[in-house]
Design a protein around this motif. Structure first.
Motif, PDB file in Angstrom:
ATOM      1  N   THR A 376     -32.894 -23.497 -11.383  1.00 60.72           N
ATOM      2  CA  THR A 376     -33.333 -22.128 -11.598  1.00 60.72           C
ATOM      3  C   THR A 376     -32.630 -21.257 -10.573  1.00 60.72           C
ATOM      4  O   THR A 376     -32.220 -21.730  -9.513  1.00 60.72           O
ATOM      5  CB  THR A 376     -34.856 -21.965 -11.393  1.00 60.72           C
ATOM      6  OG1 THR A 376     -35.178 -22.373 -10.060  1.00 60.72           O
ATOM      7  CG2 THR A 376     -35.634 -22.785 -12.387  1.00 60.72           C
ATOM      8  N   CYS A 377     -32.481 -19.961 -10.915  1.00 53.83           N
ATOM      9  CA  CYS A 377     -31.820 -19.028 -10.031  1.00 53.83           C
ATOM     10  C   CYS A 377     -32.842 -17.930  -9.756  1.00 53.83           C
ATOM     11  O   CYS A 377     -33.197 -17.195 -10.680  1.00 53.83           O
ATOM     12  CB  CYS A 377     -30.597 -18.475 -10.753  1.00 53.83           C
ATOM     13  SG  CYS A 377     -29.218 -18.194  -9.708  1.00 53.83           S
ATOM     14  N   GLU A 383     -31.833 -22.613 -18.992  1.00 55.77           N
ATOM     15  CA  GLU A 383     -32.136 -23.233 -20.281  1.00 55.77           C
ATOM     16  C   GLU A 383     -33.624 -23.514 -20.292  1.00 55.77           C
ATOM     17  O   GLU A 383     -34.259 -23.561 -19.241  1.00 55.77           O
ATOM     18  CB  GLU A 383     -31.384 -24.568 -20.415  1.00 55.77           C
ATOM     19  CG  GLU A 383     -29.892 -24.438 -20.532  1.00 55.77           C
ATOM     20  CD  GLU A 383     -29.442 -24.073 -21.925  1.00 55.77           C
ATOM     21  OE1 GLU A 383     -30.128 -24.445 -22.881  1.00 55.77           O
ATOM     22  OE2 GLU A 383     -28.402 -23.408 -22.035  1.00 55.77           O
ATOM     23  N   LYS A 384     -34.188 -23.725 -21.478  1.00 52.84           N
ATOM     24  CA  LYS A 384     -35.588 -24.111 -21.531  1.00 52.84           C
ATOM     25  C   LYS A 384     -35.781 -25.414 -20.763  1.00 52.84           C
ATOM     26  O   LYS A 384     -35.049 -26.383 -20.971  1.00 52.84           O
ATOM     27  CB  LYS A 384     -36.013 -24.299 -22.986  1.00 52.84           C
ATOM     28  CG  LYS A 384     -36.996 -23.222 -23.395  1.00 52.84           C
ATOM     29  CD  LYS A 384     -37.349 -23.193 -24.847  1.00 52.84           C
ATOM     30  CE  LYS A 384     -37.617 -24.514 -25.501  1.00 52.84           C
ATOM     31  NZ  LYS A 384     -37.659 -24.379 -26.962  1.00 52.84           N
ATOM     32  N   LEU A 385     -36.742 -25.395 -19.818  1.00 46.77           N
ATOM     33  CA  LEU A 385     -36.838 -26.553 -18.935  1.00 46.77           C
ATOM     34  C   LEU A 385     -37.762 -27.636 -19.466  1.00 46.77           C
ATOM     35  O   LEU A 385     -37.734 -28.762 -18.988  1.00 46.77           O
ATOM     36  CB  LEU A 385     -37.326 -26.105 -17.552  1.00 46.77           C
ATOM     37  CG  LEU A 385     -36.293 -25.292 -16.771  1.00 46.77           C
ATOM     38  CD1 LEU A 385     -36.924 -24.661 -15.567  1.00 46.77           C
ATOM     39  CD2 LEU A 385     -35.108 -26.152 -16.373  1.00 46.77           C
ATOM     40  N   ILE A 398     -23.612 -34.176 -26.268  1.00 48.63           N
ATOM     41  CA  ILE A 398     -22.721 -33.519 -27.222  1.00 48.63           C
ATOM     42  C   ILE A 398     -22.543 -32.045 -26.918  1.00 48.63           C
ATOM     43  O   ILE A 398     -21.862 -31.341 -27.631  1.00 48.63           O
ATOM     44  CB  ILE A 398     -23.200 -33.704 -28.686  1.00 48.63           C
ATOM     45  CG1 ILE A 398     -24.592 -33.096 -28.853  1.00 48.63           C
ATOM     46  CG2 ILE A 398     -23.197 -35.161 -29.082  1.00 48.63           C
ATOM     47  CD1 ILE A 398     -25.057 -33.089 -30.273  1.00 48.63           C
ATOM     48  N   GLY A 399     -23.139 -31.534 -25.836  1.00 45.81           N
ATOM     49  CA  GLY A 399     -22.979 -30.139 -25.490  1.00 45.81           C
ATOM     50  C   GLY A 399     -23.901 -29.273 -26.316  1.00 45.81           C
ATOM     51  O   GLY A 399     -24.625 -29.758 -27.199  1.00 45.81           O
ATOM     52  N   ASP A 400     -23.902 -27.935 -26.080  1.00 45.77           N
ATOM     53  CA  ASP A 400     -24.810 -27.048 -26.787  1.00 45.77           C
ATOM     54  C   ASP A 400     -24.099 -26.263 -27.877  1.00 45.77           C
ATOM     55  O   ASP A 400     -24.567 -25.261 -28.353  1.00 45.77           O
ATOM     56  CB  ASP A 400     -25.502 -26.093 -25.815  1.00 45.77           C
ATOM     57  CG  ASP A 400     -24.494 -25.395 -24.936  1.00 45.77           C
ATOM     58  OD1 ASP A 400     -23.284 -25.521 -25.227  1.00 45.77           O
ATOM     59  OD2 ASP A 400     -24.894 -24.748 -23.972  1.00 45.77           O
TER      60      ASP A 400
END
Lengths: 420, 245
Positions: A376-377, A383-385, A398-400
């Motif tokens: 988190t920043c 992204e949804k955690l 496979i990436g987003d």
């Protein structure tokens, strides 16, 4: 035999030695006529397999009395045999060095007659280089297991780095595949070298004239995939070597079948992906504060082929995440998949000036591909955690969809040219 | 926001930076550009003052040694149009000290650090990739075409390493050369380069090296992509081992 023929035979026989580091030693000043070494090491070329060349890596001889099953130089293998005389190795080293082809010499050898006899001739080459040619470049000497401690001591005084190869990760495998080698004959010189290095460091603190013993430390190498040990066994061994014997590096060398033997496994290709994963785990041991027991266990003794070991650890430990970029300490940042030593240092340094924003994070060069699922920043996630673990795994694989999607994770790195 | 101009030389850059940083109230908003002498050019021209430039560089070396070396490599990279970034970077360095290199979220710092890293990386690479050839008179010659102007630091490296030989390093594109002769180093420009004759044994040594290069690779692990990413093809032109492949 011409020098060219010998060079071809004896460098071809040395290519399975993985070590090529020229770092860790600072040899400078007027004590020599030619040459110095650089603390960080210098690579001079990269061969067709992509591995760096920084040292003239050759054997003094490939005429071996041993018959180790995995080795191309075993006495029962009908390959052409050759031996250098000391002067030939010295001339090659000096001519190559003056043209800036190399950083120095890496000298190993097959066992001629006896370990002592071989070691003596190898030390002789280093002696001529240092005393007659007054060569100040890098020298790496391989220690032949079973040679006397007096010779090991001399080798350490001439060389920058010395190494004893473990070859196989357990006593049983040694017995089966390398019947003339013994665990004791390998470990004894290693601990002897460790002691000498420590002692020399103490002496040099008292007087700068005290002799240097292997200033670039010692390393070792083992063959991966020729014997049935698990990755956990191998990593625990490496961990012990780093902690107890103070080794600089452990090299892993994917087993390349060079001959048939019913004691050896039949492999379609060298286990390069396994070797790669072991190196990643090795880095976690040395630079990331992980222990072998955190990376693997008796229940899961082998490294995951589809995930790097740190991502695999993170998937097993969801309670550790998310990590807050603006507050987490250096050690915690290092545990985030995708954040390495460089990124973690940059984050810590940049935080001293201002709060890091998501854009700032990308600008300082942090690669977000894997990290974004775990950080988190200023409290905001990327992204949804609360993704279910299975979905997270597939996303990581496979990436987003934003990058190039890989359909199926490759089981084994394919080598171009192998099937051509 | 004030605009300043300088004459495009390194001394000019340093004198301008020195004056702006000492006199301007907020140097981090000032703009610095190279003078192009066009009709509509705006800004105050700062004349080059070699003495002031030297004093300022010595101040950097004393107070912020890391920023001084970053500046050095930045100049070697010969990247144009980033004078303003450099000015802001130096002003920050004198304010915060050397830890400024960590302030990578700041665009000026990032620009300068990135450019300077490019030159220092190429210098390190060239320390390995430079190839000498032995000439008939016994001296050694190396040719290169690096992106950055790294001849000086590279020659210093070899002056510590190949102390006993006489050698030349020639930057083909910039037409400048370094010469190491009986223990002293000179750097100058070359108007017309005539390739001298090689020594008789040179071909034999080169053949040995090419043979070593071929046999040290493990055929089962061939990986040309990795080779090229570690050793970009732009450097192959003068590599002994890549000749005649």
């Amino acid at each position: 035999m011409e020098t060219l023929d010998k060079l071809q035979i004896l460098s071809g026989a040395a290519r399975y030695d993985a070590s090529c580091a020229s770092s860790g030693s600072r040899r400078q000043g007027p004590s020599s006529d030619i040459g110095n070494t650089s603390q960080g090491g210098i690579c001079h070329s990269w061969s067709d397999d992509g591995r760096c060349i920084s040292l003239l890596k050759i054997l003094l001889s490939n005429d071996c009395v041993y018959d180790c099953a995995y080795c191309v130089n075993r006495s029962s293998n009908p390959v052409p045999r050759a031996s250098f005389i000391a002067r030939e190795v010295v001339d090659l080293t000096m001519e190559f060095y003056r043209r800036n082809y190399i950083e120095g010499l890496f000298l190993s050898s097959a066992v001629m007659k006896s370990p002592d006899c071989t070691m003596e001739r190898m030390v002789g080459v280093a002696e001529i280089l240092r005393t007659e040619e007054r060569f100040g470049g890098y020298i790496h000497l391989k220690i032949i297991p079973g040679s006397s401690s007096e010779l090991v001591h001399q080798a350490g005084l001439y060389a920058d780095r010395i190494s004893v190869n473990i070859e196989l990760p357990s006593q049983e495998s040694l017995k089966r595949l390398a019947p003339q080698k013994h665990k004791q004959a390998i470990l004894e010189p290693m601990s002897f070298i460790g002691k000498e290095i420590r002692q020399s460091l103490v002496e040099r603190r008292q007087s700068c004239r005290a002799p240097r013993f292997a200033p670039a430390g010692q390393s070792t190498q083992m063959i991966i995939g020729a014997s049935p040990e698990s990755d956990f066994q191998i990593l625990r061994l490496s961990e012990g070597l780093y902690r107890k014997m103070n080794l600089k590096r452990v090299y892993y060398s994917a087993f390349v079948p060079v001959m048939e033997d019913n004691r050896l496994p039949v492999l379609a290709a060298p286990p390069l992906l396994r070797e790669h994963r072991l190196y990643q785990a090795d880095w976690l041991l040395r630079f990331y504060g992980f222990s072998a027991a955190e990376i693997l266990s008796d229940d899961a003794p082998n490294l995951d082929e589809s995930f790097d070991p740190k991502t695999a650890w993170a998937l097993r430990h969801p309670e550790f995440f998310p990590v807050e970029i603006n507050r987490a300490d250096y050690g915690t940042l290092l545990r985030v998949p995708g954040i390495g030593v460089t990124s973690a240092r940059r984050i810590v340094a940049a935080r001293r000036f201002s709060v890091i924003t998501p854009e700032g994070l990308k600008k300082i060069g942090v690669v977000m591909k894997r990290a974004k699922y775990f950080i988190t920043c200023s409290g905001r996630p990327f992204e949804k955690l609360d993704r279910p673990p299975a979905l997270l795994r597939s996303r990581l694989l496979i990436g987003d969809g934003s990058g190039v999607a890989v359909q199926e994770p490759p089981k084994q790195l394919l080598l171009p040219g192998l099937f051509a | 926001m004030s605009r300043y101009l300088y004459d495009g030389t390194v001394e000019g850059l340093l004198s301008a930076a020195a004056r702006i940083i000492t006199e301007e109230k907020d140097p981090e908003t000032a703009v610095l550009e190279e003078r192009e002498n066009t009709l509509f050019e705006e800004g105050m021209f700062i004349a080059t003052d070699a003495a002031a430039a030297e004093v300022f560089f010595q101040r950097l070396r004393r107070d912020v040694p890391d920023a001084a070396s970053t500046f050095y490599y930045f100049v070697l990279a010969e990247k144009e149009g980033l004078e303003t970034s450099l000015l802001h970077y130096l002003a920050q360095a004198l304010r915060y000290g050397d830890r400024v290199k960590g302030n990578l979220t700041h665009p000026a710092v990032r620009n300068v650090v990135t450019v300077s890293r490019k030159a220092s990386r190429e210098l390190h690479r060239m320390k390995g990739l430079l190839r000498f050839e032995k000439l008939r008179d016994g001296a050694y010659l190396a040719r290169m075409e690096p992106d950055c102007n790294i001849l000086q630091p590279l020659a210093l490296h070899f002056s510590r390493r190949l102390r006993a030989e006489d050698w030349f390093i020639y930057d083909v594109r910039r037409r400048i050369a370094a010469r190491w002769h009986s223990g002293s180093l000179q750097i100058g420009s070359i108007e017309e380069f005539v390739a001298p004759a090689l020594s008789d044994e040179e071909k034999r040594i080169q053949t040995l090296w090419q043979a070593f290069f071929r046999t040290i690779a493990i055929a089962d692990r061939k990986n040309p992509g990795l080779q090229k990413s570690n050793m970009p093809m732009k450097y192959w032109k003068y590599l002994t081992e890549k000749q005649g492949e």
